[in-house]
Design a protein around this motif. Structure first.
Motif, PDB file in Angstrom:
ATOM      1  N   THR A  84       0.828  -1.214   0.000  1.00  0.00           N
ATOM      2  CA  THR A  84       0.000   0.000   0.000  1.00  0.00           C
ATOM      3  C   THR A  84       0.859   1.261   0.000  1.00  0.00           C
ATOM      4  N   GLU A  85       1.894   1.284   0.825  1.00  0.00           N
ATOM      5  CA  GLU A  85       2.747   2.481   0.887  1.00  0.00           C
ATOM      6  C   GLU A  85       3.454   2.702  -0.447  1.00  0.00           C
ATOM      7  N   ARG A  86       3.922   1.616  -1.059  1.00  0.00           N
ATOM      8  CA  ARG A  86       4.575   1.753  -2.374  1.00  0.00           C
ATOM      9  C   ARG A  86       3.589   2.305  -3.390  1.00  0.00           C
ATOM     10  N   LYS A  87       2.347   1.821  -3.376  1.00  0.00           N
ATOM     11  CA  LYS A  87       1.316   2.299  -4.307  1.00  0.00           C
ATOM     12  C   LYS A  87       1.011   3.771  -4.061  1.00  0.00           C
ATOM     13  N   LYS A  88       0.947   4.139  -2.771  1.00  0.00           N
ATOM     14  CA  LYS A  88       0.719   5.551  -2.448  1.00  0.00           C
ATOM     15  C   LYS A  88       1.870   6.406  -2.973  1.00  0.00           C
ATOM     16  N   ASP A  89       3.103   5.901  -2.794  1.00  0.00           N
ATOM     17  CA  ASP A  89       4.268   6.620  -3.313  1.00  0.00           C
ATOM     18  C   ASP A  89       4.209   6.733  -4.834  1.00  0.00           C
TER      19      ASP A  89
END
Length: 185
Positions: A84-89
């Motif tokens: 999720t954090e990678r996708k947000k980034d």
């Protein structure tokens, strides 16, 4: 990861833990079933997926499905990693790129406008330079004519002066002689 206990999640099929539509636009049920069947045939499946927690919150996963044999049967082993954090980034990067592209477009428009203004100014300067050159040439011609006129005037005055000086000199000398003669009497 799913926000529930192992017992709550253990017998729920993958498509029930996913929103109806996935990243690639297909329904989660059809896509999940296809990927599981391929993994059972021995094809390791690696893909990104959207899951939802028991409370309905969405999160992104990196999933690897692989076949494994256990107790005279084949099963699908699933490795799920929360990305999720990678996708947000990635989304932030996409948004920043879009913003940067907008800025580039705005700056390009500004530069093009400035370039047009500079081209107009250069054209105006060229025209002004041509007019100044033309005026300088005209002034040079007028100066030459005035110089010739002054030369003519000077020659005329010299010639008239010479023409009058000789007879006046004769008259002056005659007057002088007469005055001398008059005084002697």
């Amino acid at each position: 990861m799913f926000g529930g206990s192992r017992e709550q999640i253990l017998n729920i099929p993958p498509h029930k833990l996913s929103p109806e539509y996935q990243l690639n636009g297909v329904t989660s049920y059809d896509s999940a079933l296809d990927k599981i069947n391929r993994a059972l045939k021995g094809e390791t499946q690696h893909f990104e997926w959207i899951h939802q927690k028991m409370n309905g919150e969405i999160f992104y996963c990196d999933i690897t499905l692989s076949r494994m044999e256990l107790d005279n049967g084949f099963y699908v082993q699933t490795l799920i990693r929360d990305i999720t954090e990678r996708k947000k980034d990635e989304e932030r990067i996409i948004n920043l790129n879009a913003e940067l592209e907008e800025r580039v477009i705005e700056r390009t428009a500004q530069l093009e406008s400035a370039l047009l203004e500079l081209q107009y100014e250069n054209e105006e300067r060229r025209r002004t330079q041509e007019e100044l050159t033309k005026m300088r040439d005209e002034l040079e011609i007028a100066y030459q004519k005035e110089k010739e006129l002054n030369d003519l005037k000077t020659r005329f005055v010299s010639m008239v002066s010479h023409e009058y000086r000789t007879p006046l000199t004769v008259i002056l000398s005659s007057t002088y002689i007469l005055d001398i003669l008059y005084q002697k009497q």
